[in-house]
Design a protein around this motif. Structure first.
Motif, mmCIF file in Angstrom:
data_model
loop_
_atom_site.group_PDB
_atom_site.id
_atom_site.type_symbol
_atom_site.label_atom_id
_atom_site.label_comp_id
_atom_site.label_asym_id
_atom_site.label_seq_id
_atom_site.Cartn_x
_atom_site.Cartn_y
_atom_site.Cartn_z
ATOM 1 N N VAL A 23 0.843 -1.182 0.000
ATOM 2 C CA VAL A 23 0.000 0.000 0.000
ATOM 3 C C VAL A 23 0.886 1.243 0.000
ATOM 4 C CG1 VAL A 23 -1.669 1.306 1.390
ATOM 5 C CG2 VAL A 23 -1.949 -1.160 1.082
ATOM 6 N N ARG A 24 0.446 2.264 -0.713
ATOM 7 C CA ARG A 24 1.175 3.529 -0.824
ATOM 8 C C ARG A 24 1.694 3.962 0.541
ATOM 9 N NH1 ARG A 24 -2.943 7.073 -2.343
ATOM 10 N NH2 ARG A 24 -3.164 5.696 -4.113
ATOM 11 N N HIS A 25 2.971 4.356 0.589
ATOM 12 C CA HIS A 25 3.604 4.748 1.849
ATOM 13 C C HIS A 25 3.041 6.079 2.344
ATOM 14 C CE1 HIS A 25 7.256 2.108 0.648
ATOM 15 N NE2 HIS A 25 6.160 1.422 0.832
ATOM 16 N N GLY A 26 2.835 6.141 3.652
ATOM 17 C CA GLY A 26 2.279 7.324 4.288
ATOM 18 C C GLY A 26 1.161 6.928 5.241
ATOM 19 N N PRO A 27 0.285 7.876 5.579
ATOM 20 C CA PRO A 27 -0.792 7.598 6.534
ATOM 21 C C PRO A 27 -1.746 6.515 6.031
ATOM 22 C CG PRO A 27 -0.607 9.950 6.084
ATOM 23 C CD PRO A 27 0.270 9.261 5.113
ATOM 24 N N VAL A 28 -2.129 5.614 6.926
ATOM 25 C CA VAL A 28 -3.105 4.563 6.619
ATOM 26 C C VAL A 28 -4.018 4.359 7.816
ATOM 27 C CG1 VAL A 28 -1.716 3.273 4.928
ATOM 28 C CG2 VAL A 28 -1.526 2.728 7.358
ATOM 29 N N THR A 29 -5.133 3.699 7.560
ATOM 30 C CA THR A 29 -6.050 3.317 8.625
ATOM 31 C C THR A 29 -6.438 1.864 8.441
ATOM 32 O OG1 THR A 29 -6.941 5.566 8.747
ATOM 33 C CG2 THR A 29 -8.260 3.813 9.750
ATOM 34 N N ALA A 30 -6.247 1.072 9.491
ATOM 35 C CA ALA A 30 -6.774 -0.287 9.534
ATOM 36 C C ALA A 30 -8.205 -0.151 10.043
ATOM 37 C CB ALA A 30 -5.943 -1.155 10.475
ATOM 38 N N PHE A 31 -9.150 -0.766 9.325
ATOM 39 C CA PHE A 31 -10.565 -0.588 9.663
ATOM 40 C C PHE A 31 -11.328 -1.887 9.471
ATOM 41 C CE2 PHE A 31 -14.809 0.545 7.696
ATOM 42 C CZ PHE A 31 -15.456 0.687 8.905
ATOM 43 N N GLY A 32 -12.037 -2.290 10.509
ATOM 44 C CA GLY A 32 -12.859 -3.493 10.433
ATOM 45 C C GLY A 32 -14.159 -3.311 11.175
ATOM 46 N N ILE A 33 -15.011 -4.286 11.028
ATOM 47 C CA ILE A 33 -16.324 -4.268 11.670
ATOM 48 C C ILE A 33 -16.439 -5.528 12.513
ATOM 49 C CG2 ILE A 33 -18.820 -4.276 11.291
ATOM 50 C CD1 ILE A 33 -18.239 -2.843 8.590
ATOM 51 N N VAL A 34 -16.841 -5.361 13.760
ATOM 52 C CA VAL A 34 -17.037 -6.499 14.668
ATOM 53 C C VAL A 34 -18.520 -6.632 14.991
ATOM 54 C CG1 VAL A 34 -14.753 -6.301 15.713
ATOM 55 C CG2 VAL A 34 -16.671 -5.142 16.774
ATOM 56 N N GLN A 35 -18.882 -7.832 15.359
ATOM 57 C CA GLN A 35 -20.234 -8.060 15.865
ATOM 58 C C GLN A 35 -20.107 -8.496 17.310
ATOM 59 O OE1 GLN A 35 -22.617 -10.909 13.737
ATOM 60 N NE2 GLN A 35 -24.499 -10.095 14.609
ATOM 61 N N ARG A 36 -20.787 -7.766 18.165
ATOM 62 C CA ARG A 36 -20.697 -8.029 19.606
ATOM 63 C C ARG A 36 -21.609 -9.182 20.011
ATOM 64 N NH1 ARG A 36 -19.450 -2.371 21.353
ATOM 65 N NH2 ARG A 36 -17.267 -2.224 20.735
ATOM 66 N N ARG A 37 -21.439 -9.605 21.227
ATOM 67 C CA ARG A 37 -22.228 -10.708 21.776
ATOM 68 C C ARG A 37 -23.727 -10.488 21.669
ATOM 69 N NH1 ARG A 37 -19.964 -13.220 27.344
ATOM 70 N NH2 ARG A 37 -19.740 -15.230 26.389
#
Length: 182
Positions: free
Chosen positions: A91-105
């Motif tokens: 991925v292009r070097h510089g600022p990034v964001t890891a982003f995911g979606i969770v489902q709670r209990r």
């Protein structure tokens, strides 16, 4: 399959590998926020340089590649029997964001995000998107904090710092945003 899924993802139609709907949705959200959103998971921790290495054998978001993607034929395909072609880049070097979606209990969903920087360095040559991400802390501590959110082993990696946009969207959707910044 991976090449086709990568071409679709680059055109704004996320095609998450391993048929994960939550990750497909995270990729779509990241893309619509202008960050792209490559399908990713943990690959390795580099304690010497302080980076988390993450990526996947696809589908890659070709529009956020740091260089021209390489197609690599694999005799062993993502650790499974069989063979195929995969897309390799970082991925292009510089600022990034890891982003995911969770489902709670209780069945409710939540966003999980962490901002970092992709940096240059040696990459695994295994046919995967592989990025070296510096989250500004010990990679083991980051991995523990990220995993403690209940995130699955896949998420989107997008360019730019988009946590503020994700917070606004989470507010509109009346769901939680968990930011991982150990």
């Amino acid at each position: 399959m991976i090449l086709g899924a990568s071409l679709l993802t680059a055109r704004g139609v996320p095609a998450a590998g391993e048929y994960e709907l939550r990750t497909s949705l995270a990729m779509l959200v990241a893309d619509r926020l202008g960050a792209g959103g490559s399908f990713t998971e943990l690959q390795a921790l580099d304690f010497h340089r302080g980076h988390v290495e993450m990526g996947h054998d696809g589908p890659a978001h070709l529009a956020i590649s740091s260089r021209r993607p390489l197609l690599r034929g694999l005799g062993v395909y993502h650790g499974k029997r069989g063979y195929g072609v995969s897309v390799e880049f970082d991925v292009r070097h510089g600022p990034v964001t890891a982003f995911g979606i969770v489902q709670r209990r209780d069945g409710r969903f939540a966003f999980v995000a962490s901002e970092g920087e992709t940096v240059d360095g040696p990459l695994l040559r295994i046919g995967n998107t592989t990025s070296r991400v510096d989250f500004g802390c010990d990679p083991g501590e980051w991995t523990d904090a990220w995993s403690a959110t209940g995130i699955s082993h896949h998420w989107a990696l997008g360019t730019g710092h988009i946590a503020a946009d994700l917070a606004a969207l989470a507010d509109l959707l009346e769901i939680d945003l968990v930011q991982v910044n150990p």
